[in-house]
Scaffold this motif. Structure first.
Motif, PDB file in Angstrom:
ATOM      1  N   PHE A  82       0.968  -1.008   0.044  1.00 19.07           N
ATOM      2  CA  PHE A  82      -0.021  -0.023  -0.058  1.00 19.07           C
ATOM      3  C   PHE A  82       1.127   1.195  -0.079  1.00 19.07           C
ATOM      4  N   TYR A  83       0.259   2.243  -0.299  1.00 21.21           N
ATOM      5  CA  TYR A  83       0.916   3.607  -0.407  1.00 21.21           C
ATOM      6  C   TYR A  83       0.331   4.736   0.565  1.00 21.21           C
ATOM      7  N   VAL A  84       1.273   5.056   1.453  1.00 19.66           N
ATOM      8  CA  VAL A  84       0.730   6.267   2.484  1.00 19.66           C
ATOM      9  C   VAL A  84       0.483   7.409   1.850  1.00 19.66           C
ATOM     10  N   ILE A  85      -0.995   7.943   1.986  1.00 22.22           N
ATOM     11  CA  ILE A  85      -1.237   9.335   1.348  1.00 22.22           C
ATOM     12  C   ILE A  85      -0.968  10.302   2.446  1.00 22.22           C
ATOM     13  N   ASP A  86      -1.613  10.036   3.743  1.00 16.71           N
ATOM     14  CA  ASP A  86      -1.465  10.957   4.915  1.00 16.71           C
ATOM     15  C   ASP A  86      -1.586  10.034   6.179  1.00 16.71           C
ATOM     16  N   ILE A  87      -1.122  10.750   7.241  1.00 13.07           N
ATOM     17  CA  ILE A  87      -1.096   9.969   8.561  1.00 13.07           C
ATOM     18  C   ILE A  87      -1.062  11.119   9.336  1.00 13.07           C
ATOM     19  N   GLN A  88      -1.830  10.636  10.635  1.00 10.19           N
ATOM     20  CA  GLN A  88      -2.435  11.440  11.586  1.00 10.19           C
ATOM     21  C   GLN A  88      -2.124  10.592  12.885  1.00 10.19           C
ATOM     22  N   HIS A  89      -1.074  11.179  13.818  1.00  2.71           N
ATOM     23  CA  HIS A  89      -0.690  10.573  14.812  1.00  2.71           C
ATOM     24  C   HIS A  89      -1.410  10.709  16.045  1.00  2.71           C
ATOM     25  N   GLU A  90      -1.713   9.731  17.058  1.00  8.01           N
ATOM     26  CA  GLU A  90      -2.740   9.913  18.080  1.00  8.01           C
ATOM     27  C   GLU A  90      -1.926   9.858  19.369  1.00  8.01           C
ATOM     28  N   ARG A  91      -0.693   9.932  19.429  1.00  9.96           N
ATOM     29  CA  ARG A  91      -0.192  10.277  20.860  1.00  9.96           C
ATOM     30  C   ARG A  91       0.031   8.961  21.779  1.00  9.96           C
ATOM     31  N   VAL A  92      -0.324   7.970  21.120  1.00  9.99           N
ATOM     32  CA  VAL A  92      -0.299   6.836  22.034  1.00  9.99           C
ATOM     33  C   VAL A  92       0.839   5.770  21.582  1.00  9.99           C
ATOM     34  N   HIS A  93       1.756   5.530  22.707  1.00  8.47           N
ATOM     35  CA  HIS A  93       2.994   4.758  22.240  1.00  8.47           C
ATOM     36  C   HIS A  93       3.221   3.629  23.333  1.00  8.47           C
ATOM     37  N   GLY A 150       3.613   3.047  17.792  1.00 12.66           N
ATOM     38  CA  GLY A 150       2.917   4.260  17.902  1.00 12.66           C
ATOM     39  C   GLY A 150       1.671   4.338  17.276  1.00 12.66           C
ATOM     40  N   LEU A 151       0.784   4.649  17.917  1.00  7.48           N
ATOM     41  CA  LEU A 151      -0.926   4.610  17.118  1.00  7.48           C
ATOM     42  C   LEU A 151      -0.829   5.555  16.406  1.00  7.48           C
ATOM     43  N   ALA A 152      -1.568   5.117  15.221  1.00 10.84           N
ATOM     44  CA  ALA A 152      -1.728   6.440  14.173  1.00 10.84           C
ATOM     45  C   ALA A 152      -2.846   5.988  13.282  1.00 10.84           C
ATOM     46  N   THR A 153      -3.868   6.982  12.514  1.00  7.60           N
ATOM     47  CA  THR A 153      -4.651   6.768  11.560  1.00  7.60           C
ATOM     48  C   THR A 153      -4.008   7.268  10.284  1.00  7.60           C
ATOM     49  N   ALA A 154      -4.183   6.125   9.299  1.00  8.55           N
ATOM     50  CA  ALA A 154      -3.273   6.393   7.928  1.00  8.55           C
ATOM     51  C   ALA A 154      -4.214   6.246   6.897  1.00  8.55           C
ATOM     52  N   GLU A 155      -4.335   7.312   6.059  1.00  6.35           N
ATOM     53  CA  GLU A 155      -5.067   6.999   4.680  1.00  6.35           C
ATOM     54  C   GLU A 155      -4.025   6.549   3.470  1.00  6.35           C
ATOM     55  N   ILE A 156      -4.424   5.358   3.132  1.00  4.82           N
ATOM     56  CA  ILE A 156      -3.629   4.605   2.150  1.00  4.82           C
ATOM     57  C   ILE A 156      -4.725   4.317   0.930  1.00  4.82           C
ATOM     58  N   ARG A 211      -6.424   2.391  11.010  1.00  2.00           N
ATOM     59  CA  ARG A 211      -5.640   2.486  12.215  1.00  2.00           C
ATOM     60  C   ARG A 211      -4.445   1.445  12.333  1.00  2.00           C
ATOM     61  N   THR A 212      -3.150   1.888  12.571  1.00  2.00           N
ATOM     62  CA  THR A 212      -2.151   1.048  12.651  1.00  2.00           C
ATOM     63  C   THR A 212      -1.193   1.519  13.868  1.00  2.00           C
ATOM     64  N   HIS A 213      -0.386   0.533  13.970  1.00  2.00           N
ATOM     65  CA  HIS A 213       0.629   0.381  15.002  1.00  2.00           C
ATOM     66  C   HIS A 213       1.993   1.120  14.675  1.00  2.00           C
ATOM     67  N   LEU A 214       2.002   1.406  13.313  1.00  2.00           N
ATOM     68  CA  LEU A 214       3.230   1.961  12.983  1.00  2.00           C
ATOM     69  C   LEU A 214       3.602   3.244  12.777  1.00  2.00           C
ATOM     70  N   GLY A 215       2.972   3.996  13.505  1.00  2.00           N
ATOM     71  CA  GLY A 215       2.842   5.292  13.625  1.00  2.00           C
ATOM     72  C   GLY A 215       4.132   6.141  13.649  1.00  2.00           C
ATOM     73  N   ASN A 216       5.313   5.490  14.432  1.00  2.00           N
ATOM     74  CA  ASN A 216       6.509   5.986  14.666  1.00  2.00           C
ATOM     75  C   ASN A 216       7.339   5.931  13.459  1.00  2.00           C
ATOM     76  N   VAL A 240      -5.136  -4.469   7.642  1.00  2.00           N
ATOM     77  CA  VAL A 240      -4.269  -4.474   8.924  1.00  2.00           C
ATOM     78  C   VAL A 240      -2.843  -4.353   8.181  1.00  2.00           C
ATOM     79  N   LEU A 241      -2.234  -3.094   8.584  1.00  2.00           N
ATOM     80  CA  LEU A 241      -0.918  -2.904   8.302  1.00  2.00           C
ATOM     81  C   LEU A 241       0.079  -3.678   9.155  1.00  2.00           C
ATOM     82  N   VAL A 242       1.068  -4.051   8.320  1.00  2.00           N
ATOM     83  CA  VAL A 242       1.998  -4.974   9.241  1.00  2.00           C
ATOM     84  C   VAL A 242       3.457  -4.504   9.206  1.00  2.00           C
TER      85      VAL A 242
END
Length: 448
Positions: free
Chosen positions: A301-312, A317-323, A336-341, A378-380
């Motif tokens: 997948f290609y990541v268009i935008d990502i918004q971090h949720e400040r949960v680590h 790191g938790l984030a919401t990604a537009e892909i 919603r993904t765990h690869l926010g960092n 589910v992003l891996v």
């Protein structure tokens, strides 16, 4: 004063004799043999240390000198001042050792003497080499199996074994259909290998023994022992559903989880909440489950935008990604993904597409029947396609263990060989992209 024996003028001493007369009258080397025999096994380049221990020793080494000195009786009655080798031809089957000893011969008179001991090297087969020569090549076997469609686990396990030199006592290593077999001439060596494997992978052990021969008069018996280790069929980055009872026992984690790490237990991760739990080996085998999706099912997948949720949680790191799929940018998804960092807009990421998924798994059916929210994707893990294109060749390499193929596995088809090459290439990519994995093995510089 004069020497009492020869009349030579000497300095006064308690013996009232010159040094030459003392040496002619007293031999402090008496009782120490000037010739001895040491036994050498040509098959494994080891020397016999009585009564029945075989040790590795190079020519003119400290180990060989220690072994030679232990063969001499009478050394305990004198004081050893110095010992060293005298050079001999390597093929002469002779080892010469020069010894310097001291001993008190008269009251307050210490005599020092230098002499040479010659050792004859006699060839003798050790017990292990005798068994190999007689085709009795093993007394214990460790059979390692994993029921999965790829060889990633065994490729990784091979490197861990090489790093710790855990295979040093094997007499043979054979490749089997779903795993590998390690053969040993000693049961204790096989048990040591089993303990090592259980410390690095989650596995279930079964043991069996077969009676080979028995002496009814002495009450002794000869057995062959088999140790079967079945590795958990879950690998890193696999997606699977936990049984409800197990999920509740693991801090009430969501049943739909990713395997984030494999050691002697499974680390499971909920990508929606970053909750991590360790699933012990015994817990898994009491409630076994299968992987729904593996590395071969990953989609880019290609990541268009990502918004971090400040949960680590550690490196996650938790984030919401537009892909969107790399091959179809017309349709986008919010995930919603765990690869926010580590994810940034413009990056590529691998994940599982579950929109049209249909799995034949009892735990999955129960998960769906309870109307749980199933994510579309589910992003891996992050992907590096551009870096791979720039890479002309790897400047590093891995060592491998010499493995004998079974007769059934020798006639591999082209498809099976291509599958094995693909598994190895994916394993090399994992090493490049995962620093934690690289730290578990030794990499070697490739010579240009």
């Amino acid at each position: 004063s004069l020497c009492a024996s020869c009349g030579t003028v000497i300095a006064p001493n308690p013996a009232n004799m010159c040094i030459n007369c003392i040496r002619s009258d007293v031999d402090i080397t008496e009782g120490i043999p000037k010739q001895a025999t040491i036994h050498y096994c040509k098959g494994c380049d080891r020397y016999l240390q009585p009564p029945n221990v075989w040790v590795v020793a190079e020519l003119e080494s400290k180990e060989l000198l220690t072994l030679c000195l232990k063969k001499l009786r009478g050394l305990s009655k004198v004081r050893l001042v110095d010992a060293g080798f005298i050079w001999t031809e390597p093929h002469s089957r002779r080892v010469k050792v020069k010894l310097t000893i001291q001993k008190e011969v008269f009251a307050n008179t210490i005599l020092q003497q230098v002499f040479v001991v010659e050792y004859m090297v006699s060839t003798q087969q050790c017990e292990e080499c005798t068994r190999v020569a007689a085709q009795l090549t093993w007394k214990a076997v460790v059979q390692v199996r994993q029921k999965v469609s790829h060889k990633r686990t065994f490729l990784w396990l091979e490197q861990v074994i090489l790093k710790h030199n855990a295979h040093q006592n094997t007499t043979n290593i054979k490749e089997a259909k779903d795993g590998i077999d390690f053969y040993y001439t000693s049961r204790s060596h096989a048990i040591r290998m089993v303990e090592f494997l259980q410390s690095v992978v989650p596995a279930k052990l079964k043991t069996s023994e077969q009676l080979i021969s028995q002496d009814i008069h002495s009450g002794t018996a000869n057995y062959k022992f088999s140790y079967s280790l079945e590795i958990v069929p879950i690998c890193k980055d696999d997606l699977f559903v936990l049984p409800t009872k197990v999920a509740k026992s693991l801090s009430d984690i969501s049943p739909l989880v990713l395997c984030s790490r494999v050691s002697n237990s499974l680390s499971v991760l909920d990508p929606n909440t970053l909750k991590i739990s360790d699933m012990r080996n015994t817990v898994y085998w009491d409630n076994p489950c299968i992987a729904l999706s593996g590395i071969t099912d990953l989609v880019e997948f290609y990541v268009i935008d990502i918004q971090h949720e400040r949960v680590h949680n550690g490196r996650f790191g938790l984030a919401t990604a537009e892909i969107s799929r790399s091959k179809d940018l017309s349709q986008t998804f919010l995930v919603r993904t765990h690869l926010g960092n580590i994810l940034r807009p413009g990056d590529h990421v691998l994940g599982y597409d579950l929109r049209n998924a249909n799995f034949n798994d009892e735990n999955w059916d129960k998960f769906i029947s309870k109307k749980n929210a199933v994510p579309d994707i589910v992003l891996v893990r992050k992907s590096y396609p551009n870096a791979r294109k720039k890479l002309k060749g790897r400047n590093w390499k891995l060592k491998t263990i010499t493995v004998e193929e079974e007769v059934e596995a020798m006639g591999k088809s082209k498809a099976e060989k291509a599958k094995a090459d693909q598994d190895y290439e994916l394993f090399l990519r994992d090493i490049e992209e995962d620093p934690e994995l690289r730290g578990m093995m030794n990499l070697y510089k490739r010579e240009s």
